[in-house]
Write an enzyme that holds these catalytic residues in place. Structure first.
Site, PDB file in Angstrom:
ATOM      1  N   ARG A 160       3.552  -1.893  21.319  1.00 45.96           N
ATOM      2  CA  ARG A 160       2.254  -1.450  20.797  1.00 45.96           C
ATOM      3  C   ARG A 160       1.103  -1.807  21.751  1.00 45.96           C
ATOM      4  NH1 ARG A 160       1.886  -3.870  15.026  1.00 45.96           N
ATOM      5  NH2 ARG A 160       3.338  -5.380  15.893  1.00 45.96           N
ATOM      6  N   GLU A 161       1.354  -1.608  23.047  1.00 45.38           N
ATOM      7  CA  GLU A 161       0.347  -1.959  24.053  1.00 45.38           C
ATOM      8  C   GLU A 161      -0.970  -1.227  23.815  1.00 45.38           C
ATOM      9  OE1 GLU A 161       3.468  -1.167  24.607  1.00 45.38           O
ATOM     10  OE2 GLU A 161       4.366  -2.397  26.171  1.00 45.38           O
ATOM     11  N   LYS A 178      -3.752  13.924   6.732  1.00 46.49           N
ATOM     12  CA  LYS A 178      -2.381  13.932   7.244  1.00 46.49           C
ATOM     13  C   LYS A 178      -2.083  15.160   8.070  1.00 46.49           C
ATOM     14  CE  LYS A 178      -0.653  10.658   4.248  1.00 46.49           C
ATOM     15  NZ  LYS A 178       0.301   9.627   4.561  1.00 46.49           N
ATOM     16  N   SER A 224      -3.262  -4.732  -6.662  1.00 50.25           N
ATOM     17  CA  SER A 224      -3.370  -5.811  -5.685  1.00 50.25           C
ATOM     18  C   SER A 224      -4.771  -6.412  -5.700  1.00 50.25           C
ATOM     19  CB  SER A 224      -3.040  -5.292  -4.289  1.00 50.25           C
ATOM     20  OG  SER A 224      -3.886  -4.230  -3.935  1.00 50.25           O
ATOM     21  N   TRP A 249       7.943   7.243   2.130  1.00 54.38           N
ATOM     22  CA  TRP A 249       7.469   6.317   3.164  1.00 54.38           C
ATOM     23  C   TRP A 249       8.598   5.627   3.905  1.00 54.38           C
ATOM     24  CZ3 TRP A 249       2.582   4.067   0.277  1.00 54.38           C
ATOM     25  CH2 TRP A 249       1.539   5.004   0.403  1.00 54.38           C
ATOM     26  N   CYS A 278      -2.958   7.731  -5.119  1.00 56.35           N
ATOM     27  CA  CYS A 278      -4.224   7.531  -4.421  1.00 56.35           C
ATOM     28  C   CYS A 278      -4.650   8.734  -3.607  1.00 56.35           C
ATOM     29  CB  CYS A 278      -4.224   6.311  -3.527  1.00 56.35           C
ATOM     30  SG  CYS A 278      -2.687   5.687  -3.001  1.00 56.35           S
ATOM     31  N   HIS A 316     -12.260   1.744  -0.484  1.00 56.71           N
ATOM     32  CA  HIS A 316     -12.148   1.762   0.977  1.00 56.71           C
ATOM     33  C   HIS A 316     -13.475   1.472   1.652  1.00 56.71           C
ATOM     34  CE1 HIS A 316      -8.793   4.223  -0.568  1.00 56.71           C
ATOM     35  NE2 HIS A 316      -8.132   3.499   0.296  1.00 56.71           N
TER      36      HIS A 316
HETATM   37  N1  GLN Z   1      -0.349  -1.254  -6.677  1.00 63.34           N
HETATM   38  C1  GLN Z   1      -0.718  -0.985  -5.320  1.00 63.34           C
HETATM   39  C2  GLN Z   1      -1.948  -1.811  -4.956  1.00 63.34           C
HETATM   40  O1  GLN Z   1      -2.734  -2.055  -5.820  1.00 63.34           O
HETATM   41  C3  GLN Z   1      -1.024   0.463  -5.114  1.00 63.34           C
HETATM   42  C4  GLN Z   1      -1.395   0.739  -3.699  1.00 63.34           C
HETATM   43  C5  GLN Z   1      -1.594   2.193  -3.382  1.00 63.34           C
HETATM   44  O2  GLN Z   1      -1.798   2.988  -4.263  1.00 63.34           O
HETATM   45  N2  GLN Z   1      -1.563   2.548  -2.134  1.00 63.34           N
HETATM   46  O3  GLN Z   1      -2.124  -2.168  -3.812  1.00 63.34           O
HETATM   47 ZN    ZN Z   2      -3.916   3.943  -4.351  1.00 63.75          ZN
END
Ligand code: GLN
Ligand code: ZN
Length: 766
Positions: A19-20, A119, A444, A572, A654, A705
């Site tokens: 990953r230079e 994307k 999270s 993923w 999301c 974000h």
């Molecule tokens: N449960 C995950 C979090 O809260 C969901 C993350 C996501 O939707 N990308 O991080």
């Molecule tokens: Zn999300």
């Protein structure tokens, strides 16, 4: 007929085996190195990748696949399509402006909104969306590709410059109030600049240029298709021979048209459309090159060389021009080199091929074609490939009869909850007694430097399992206290134990393996390391139950169990290629179903199954989408439906791009669906209302974000908007995604404002 066969590559991963590029970029952005040091490191990396490909025996080596950030942005810079807010005076687009377009800020310049990122077709790579303004003027504004071509030629290499083609660039661009027509009208101007560039490449001595037109594998409107011929006639007159490259799917009904274009050669993705290769071989006019993408550029499996050789021999017999061999698409989408990895189990290693190994496979194919029986070294290489494949085919790591038997025994009842949605909602209302507009979060909480450091130390063996566990318990306890203090209604444990929402589960499931260094660029300097699903999936033991049970023991409010859904685990990961994706997805669903039931048995009444990546698996062609949605929804339902009717299933997705999949989302039959919507000003909710979405909905009320704190008044306003479109008993209040990338200092006031807004709404509604 004597056709000659040569090998080439559409693009090599630019990020570097260690990953230079990532480290160089981030050092530059931090101000630790200057521009000339950055340029120097870029030159070194390019030269290294070119040599590596030359040594692998490629006949033509790509130039222009290197990028400081993104190959679509490179074209945007080349065309000088710089939005006015960047205050660009014209001239050339320098590196700092380039980074400003990508990131919104740059050394010595004011901060402005970056270009949007999205994307790249159905990959997990993100490009920067070109923006077109009314009266957009275009001018050749970057000579980067010319400079890099000169750089490669000076090293004595046989090069082929590559760049995103004009039609695809324009197709991906956005313009205000655009129905497509306005953009298409710009095609001649865009092509004119490509033509100038191509002319200058020819002057450098370039024979071939590759123009990437993956837009051709999507459902393009007729006027766009009609515009192709004139565009490529103009480009073909500008000097170099043009290889028109298509990939990520079949050309389908566009095949005849593409074969008839006035270009010197066409590249097709043979992994996602083998039959089209034979059709194209027959249809291309005499003398045209067919470039056959016969090595999978999207996955990590070793090629079945015997089978591929058969195909290539058939093609060669049909071709009326030269036959080129290549990976199906740029190798940007696979990790760099298996030999740089020390984590893949020895047994699995021979089954895999990363970018470097894929080039070796190309060399073997070419050598095997050159001499009918192949030299001794070719015979040996083919035998090794055969042996690896044979072993994979029968390995107990891959095939577990009990998993196959379980999938075979599934019945429609397994996908169905006993009661319908509204009857369940009534039971759940009685059970949980939540207020109107219940507040919750997506799962999270901040992954603080301390959390990450502690996990690293545990992985390095500096902390015992017991010490790490105590640390995590303390984190969970702190998260519960915070949420109680904030007054949230449905709590979460905070996910401190998770590094990544797929990796965390993959590491506990059988059937997955992990690489230590298998990084793939996601955007800019960001890389991901997708797990590899090698075999039938099984869950040997509960994965999350202890954490959730502990969290629930600390509070009287309900704690949501938190899982990653089967479709997201699939989308993923690198997925096995020896059975349909749908089947692998059902196996994942059964593993998650077991976890859901264990959570329920441990007393968890609310369980969230995240499907963050459901939408991105959607096939590019509309005709193929229904089938995907069908099995993806089935997998989700299978994961979720094994619970009692008073257990509440949530799902989270999301993105806000729901219009074309709303019916499928409803079909998932989750009791509560939380989505991103903070940035889509009510239009999204209009779509849910128009559909009459039958279950509860939590439209994210603020954008996690962004580091900017939401204003309480703004939050209340958003909630009121949502309230007008969603029945009161079905509206939930939550942020639009997980909070792991934020700090507690950002999270506390934001959630406090969110809870206050929900209370204000309740007060107004009473
Ligand atoms: N449960 C995950 C979090 O809260 C969901 C993350 C996501 O939707 N990308 O991080
Ligand atoms: Zn999300």
């Amino acid at each position: 007929m004597a056709v000659s066969t040569l090998t080439h590559n559409l693009g090599f991963p630019r990020i570097g085996g260690q990953r230079e590029l990532k480290w160089a970029l981030e050092s530059y952005w931090r101000g630790d190195i200057d521009r000339s040091e950055l340029e120097h490191r870029g030159r070194q990396l390019r030269a290294h990748h070119w040599r590596l490909q030359a040594e692998a025996g490629l006949d033509l080596i790509p130039v222009g696949d290197f990028s400081w950030y993104d190959q679509v942005l490179d074209v945007t810079a080349m065309l000088g399509a710089i939005p006015q807010r960047f205050g660009w005076p014209g001239g050339t687009v320098d590196l700092d402006l380039y980074f400003q377009l990508a990131r919104g800020q740059a050394a010595g310049r004011q901060s402005v909104a970056a270009c949007a990122m999205t994307k790249w077709f159905d990959t997990n790579y993100h490009y920067l969306v070109p923006e077109l303004e009314p009266g957009q003027r275009l001018r050749l504004s970057s000579t980067r590709l010319l400079d890099e071509t000169a750089e490669a030629l000076a090293l004595g290499l046989a090069v082929k410059p590559v760049l995103v083609g004009p039609l695809t660039w324009l197709w991906l661009a956005r313009a205000a109030e655009d129905d497509g027509e306005a953009r298409l009208a710009l095609l001649p101007a865009v092509v004119e600049i490509y033509g100038q560039l191509l002319g200058r490449l020819a002057a450098l001595g370039v024979r071939w240029v590759q123009l990437d037109e993956p837009a051709l594998v999507t459902d393009l409107p007729a006027p766009w298709l009609d515009a192709l011929t004139a565009a490529y006639r103009r480009l073909s007159a500008s000097g170099p021979d043009i290889l028109l490259a298509t990939y990520f799917g079949r050309l389908g009904d566009h095949l005849d048209r593409v074969c008839a274009l006035p270009v010197a050669g066409v590249h097709l993705d043979g992994i996602r459309g083998e039959e089209a290769l034979e059709a194209a071989a027959a249809r291309l006019p005499a003398g045209r090159v067919l470039s056959a993408g016969v090595i999978d550029g999207r996955n990590v499996w070793r090629t079945d060389l015997d089978r591929t050789l058969d195909l290539v021999r058939r093609l060669r017999a049909r071709c009326r021009g030269d036959l080129w061999l290549a990976p199906s698409c740029s190798l940007l989408h696979v990790p760099v080199d298996l030999n740089l990895d020390d984590r893949v189990p020895d047994q699995v290693r021979p089954w895999l091929a990363f970018a470097t190994q894929k080039l070796e496979e190309l060399a073997i194919l070419k050598a095997a074609l050159a001499e009918e029986d192949g030299g001794a070294s070719v015979r040996e290489a083919l035998a090794a490939s055969r042996a690896a494949l044979a072993e994979r085919r029968v390995s107990p790591r891959v095939h577990r009869p009990e998993v196959a038997a379980r999938v075979a025994a599934l019945t429609p009842e397994d996908e169905r909850r006993a009661l319908g949605g509204s009857a369940r909602a009534a039971l759940q209302r009685a059970r949980f007694g939540l207020p109107r507009f219940p507040t919750t979060t997506i799962g999270s909480f901040p992954q603080t430097p301390e959390v990450r450091r502690t996990r690293r130390r545990w992985r390095a063996g500096e902390l015992t399992d017991a010490e790490y566990r105590e640390f995590l318990r303390a984190e969970i306890a702190a998260a519960i206290r915070e949420q109680e203090a904030l007054g949230l209604d449905v709590l979460v444990h905070g996910e401190a134990e998770r590094n990544d929402m797929v990796e965390y589960f993959g590491e506990q499931l059988e059937g997955f393996v992990f690489s230590g260094n298998g990084w793939v660029q996601s955007y800019g300097s960001r890389c991901v390391k997708p797990p590899i699903i090698v075999g039938d999936v099984a869950r040997p033991r509960p994965m999350t139950v202890d954490w959730i049970r502990y969290a629930q023991s600390l509070t009287d409010r309900p704690v949501k169990g938190m899982l990653t859904g089967p479709v997201t685990l699939l989308n993923w990961s690198f997925v096995r290629d020896d059975q349909p994706r749908a089947l692998t997805c059902l196996q994942l669903a059964l593993a998650i179903r077991d976890e859901v039931r264990d959570l329920e048995a441990a007393g968890t009444g609310i369980i969230q199954i995240d499907e963050a990546a459901l939408r991105e698996g959607l096939p590019l062609r509309r005709a193929e989408q229904a089938d995907y949605l069908d099995w993806a929804v089935r997998a989700f339902r299978l994961a979720a439906a094994g619970v009692a009717d008073d257990t509440q299933i949530h799902t989270h997705m999301c993105y806000s791009d729901f219009n074309d999949i709303i019916a499928a989302v409803a079909d998932m039959d989750a009791d509560v669906t939380t989505i991103e919507s903070a940035r889509s000003d009510g239009r999204l909710l209009d779509a849910f209302r128009a559909f009459d979405f039958p279950r509860a909905l939590g439209p994210g009320v603020y954008d996690i974000h962004s580091p900017n704190l939401p204003e309480p008044a703004e939050l209340l306003d958003r909630l009121r908007q949502a309230r007008r479109r969603i029945p009161a008993e079905r509206l939930w209040v939550n942020p639009d995604c997980g909070l792991k990338t934020r700090t507690w200092d950002e999270v506390r006031p934001a959630l406090a404002a969110m809870v206050a807004a929900a209370r204000a709404l309740r007060a107004a509604a009473d």
